[in-house]
Scaffold this motif. Sequence first.
Motif, mmCIF file in Angstrom:
data_model
loop_
_atom_site.group_PDB
_atom_site.id
_atom_site.type_symbol
_atom_site.label_atom_id
_atom_site.label_comp_id
_atom_site.label_asym_id
_atom_site.label_seq_id
_atom_site.Cartn_x
_atom_site.Cartn_y
_atom_site.Cartn_z
ATOM 1 N N ASP A 193 0.852 -1.198 0.000
ATOM 2 C CA ASP A 193 0.000 0.000 0.000
ATOM 3 C C ASP A 193 0.887 1.248 0.000
ATOM 4 O O ASP A 193 0.711 2.161 0.796
ATOM 5 C CB ASP A 193 -0.921 -0.017 1.221
ATOM 6 C CG ASP A 193 -2.022 1.036 1.129
ATOM 7 O OD1 ASP A 193 -2.370 1.437 -0.004
ATOM 8 O OD2 ASP A 193 -2.518 1.472 2.181
ATOM 9 N N LEU A 194 1.849 1.246 -0.923
ATOM 10 C CA LEU A 194 2.928 2.231 -0.889
ATOM 11 C C LEU A 194 2.502 3.605 -1.379
ATOM 12 O O LEU A 194 2.965 4.623 -0.872
ATOM 13 C CB LEU A 194 4.103 1.722 -1.737
ATOM 14 C CG LEU A 194 5.382 2.518 -1.665
ATOM 15 C CD1 LEU A 194 6.077 2.312 -0.326
ATOM 16 C CD2 LEU A 194 6.325 2.116 -2.806
ATOM 17 N N MET A 195 1.651 3.643 -2.396
ATOM 18 C CA MET A 195 1.292 4.932 -2.987
ATOM 19 C C MET A 195 -0.085 4.841 -3.625
ATOM 20 O O MET A 195 -0.625 3.754 -3.801
ATOM 21 C CB MET A 195 2.335 5.369 -4.022
ATOM 22 C CG MET A 195 2.564 4.379 -5.164
ATOM 23 S SD MET A 195 3.854 4.903 -6.347
ATOM 24 C CE MET A 195 5.345 4.731 -5.370
ATOM 25 N N ARG A 196 -0.612 5.990 -3.966
ATOM 26 C CA ARG A 196 -1.908 6.070 -4.632
ATOM 27 C C ARG A 196 -1.692 6.267 -6.137
ATOM 28 O O ARG A 196 -0.592 6.520 -6.606
ATOM 29 C CB ARG A 196 -2.736 7.234 -4.059
ATOM 30 C CG ARG A 196 -3.000 7.117 -2.557
ATOM 31 C CD ARG A 196 -3.882 5.926 -2.230
ATOM 32 N NE ARG A 196 -4.181 5.855 -0.801
ATOM 33 C CZ ARG A 196 -3.518 5.117 0.071
ATOM 34 N NH1 ARG A 196 -2.478 4.393 -0.336
ATOM 35 N NH2 ARG A 196 -3.863 5.089 1.341
ATOM 36 N N ARG A 197 -2.778 6.177 -6.887
ATOM 37 C CA ARG A 197 -2.702 6.316 -8.343
ATOM 38 C C ARG A 197 -2.016 7.623 -8.736
ATOM 39 O O ARG A 197 -1.221 7.663 -9.683
ATOM 40 C CB ARG A 197 -4.109 6.252 -8.943
ATOM 41 C CG ARG A 197 -4.110 6.221 -10.479
ATOM 42 C CD ARG A 197 -5.514 6.475 -11.033
ATOM 43 N NE ARG A 197 -6.396 5.343 -10.864
ATOM 44 C CZ ARG A 197 -6.809 4.542 -11.863
ATOM 45 N NH1 ARG A 197 -6.375 4.749 -13.097
ATOM 46 N NH2 ARG A 197 -7.640 3.560 -11.632
#
Length: 390
Positions: A245-249
């Motif tokens: 869950d490292l980054m968002r789009r």
Amino acid sequence: MHTDSALISTPLTAELLRGALDLERTEHGLLPHRLPAWARAQSADPQLGLAEAQPSGVRLVFRTRATAVELDTLPTRRGYTGAPPRPDGVYDLLVDGEPHARATASGGNVLTTDLSTGAVEHHPGAPGTLRFTGLPEREKDVEIWLPHNEMTELVALRTDAPVAPVPDRGRRVWLHHGSSISHGSDAASPTATWPARAALRGGVELVNLGLAGSALLDPFTARVMRDTPADLISVKIGINVVNLDLMRRRAFGPAVHGFLDTIREGHPTAPLLVVSPLYCPLHEDTPGPGAFDLAALAEGRLGFRATGDPAEVADGKLTLTVVREELSRIVRERSAGDPHLRYLDGLELYGEADHAELPLPDGLHPDAATHLRIGDRFAGLALSPGGLLS
């Protein structure tokens, strides 16, 4: 550790090793690394430190008439409290590119991780000796592929005939980066990881930057790839970004662009292949973070689960489906100005039908037979004449 005094001792040097980007002198011998020291200094993540020091794709390569070879090594093995014991690391010996023998080393250190607390215990051990005999009595190229999943300090090499480095065979160098699947998790041996299988079938020299849990679009990894000589390059991106869950789009797209831009600084016209994730029901439509499945551990088996909420995809959380859409779009947009850039949908390597036949045993990683299938498919799709990396 018993040695045959009649054998010739050969110093272990960089000339005899392929697939390593750095060699560290230790009190025992030589420790291959797959990231250089400057890159290792830019991350304090113990997962990355462990992964890059496991020599996936690293092999000793030499020319000799020897019929007997001894190799002293000090392995460092991993174990998990409450989980089934992991098999010992395997060494594959090839003669002129063909499998000849397989062995494991005795002794070694053990790192035991308590999955409930994260605590790690180090149990020191002694070096062991591998013995290979019955090699053909002629001039030949010998390769000893080191365990893909076991940190390995090389202590000594002995043979019953002199050893020399192998001259450049004129093969193309394939530089690959990916996650634990590219690292070789759950493959049967170092030449049976999917990248090694593909490289051997495709007749290329492999430099494997498959880093378990660590294919995270790190800028230092891109700079390492930029600075590493290579003829063919591939990057397999997505699963680690999702299950951490490292980054968002919003951050993912620019991070991919930046990673590819950096590689292109050093390799402006090399064939460059972007590979999206394999099929994995766990994260197809459910975001991370991923976690150990404690119910599975209670049954004595290793398993994983996704803890995110599919409803959060609307807010920018990543799933494998989203990642494939983004990677396809990015490559399509960039290819107008980069004719040597290609995209390979990971579902062509391992898709839903493959999962029905060969499911992922722990929900995340392919088994030994699946590694071979993926390697064969990649060799055909990317490394064959007219393939995506041709």
